[in-house]
Design an enzyme around this catalytic site. Structure first.
Site, mmCIF file in Angstrom:
data_model
loop_
_atom_site.group_PDB
_atom_site.id
_atom_site.type_symbol
_atom_site.label_atom_id
_atom_site.label_comp_id
_atom_site.label_asym_id
_atom_site.label_seq_id
_atom_site.Cartn_x
_atom_site.Cartn_y
_atom_site.Cartn_z
ATOM 1 N N LYS A 95 11.074 -26.759 60.431
ATOM 2 C CA LYS A 95 11.848 -28.001 60.288
ATOM 3 C C LYS A 95 10.864 -29.134 59.990
ATOM 4 O O LYS A 95 9.693 -29.062 60.346
ATOM 5 C CB LYS A 95 12.583 -28.329 61.591
ATOM 6 C CG LYS A 95 13.483 -27.221 62.088
ATOM 7 C CD LYS A 95 14.915 -27.533 61.865
ATOM 8 C CE LYS A 95 15.769 -26.409 62.481
ATOM 9 N NZ LYS A 95 17.148 -26.572 62.245
ATOM 10 N N PRO B 252 14.950 -30.249 66.677
ATOM 11 C CA PRO B 252 14.298 -29.609 67.818
ATOM 12 C C PRO B 252 13.783 -30.666 68.798
ATOM 13 O O PRO B 252 13.219 -31.671 68.395
ATOM 14 C CB PRO B 252 13.123 -28.847 67.194
ATOM 15 C CG PRO B 252 13.409 -28.778 65.749
ATOM 16 C CD PRO B 252 14.249 -29.962 65.429
#
Length: 112
Positions: free
Chosen positions: A34, A2
């Protein structure tokens, strides 16, 4: 990985940008699910911009992620990042816009 790219018209001189980067990293990682080691945050200040016809403090963000994004997650991410910007840079939540890109790994360039 990300990547959250944040731009604001607020000057960052004298601002503790490390705390903004750290809080944004933790929020994105936790909400998307994540590891923090995969999250990238880019913060640019003093960017000429207006929102609603005024140059009062405002911010724009783009978040690109390989999976992990959906309407509920996006709502949580918007709220978390808006809170950080309001607390750290005095950007009102109503003057922040966050755009989401959920992409496939095959669409990203590799450095091989």
């Amino acid at each position: 990985m990300p990547c959250l790219n944040l731009s604001t018209n607020v000057p960052l001189d004298g601002i503790d940008t490390s705390s903004i980067l750290s809080e944004a990293t933790k929020s994105v990682a936790k909400i998307i699910g994540k590891p923090e080691s995969y999250v990238m945050i880019v913060l640019k200040g003093s960017v000429p911009m207006s929102f609603g016809g005024t140059e009062q403090p405002t911010a724009f963000g783009e978040l690109v992620s390989i999976g992990g994004l959906n309407p509920d997650t996006n709502k949580k991410l918007s709220a978390a990042i808006a809170t950080i910007l309001e607390t750290k840079l005095s950007v009102p939540k109503s003057r922040f816009f966050l755009k989401f890109h959920d992409t496939k790994a095959s669409l990203l360039n590799s450095s091989s």
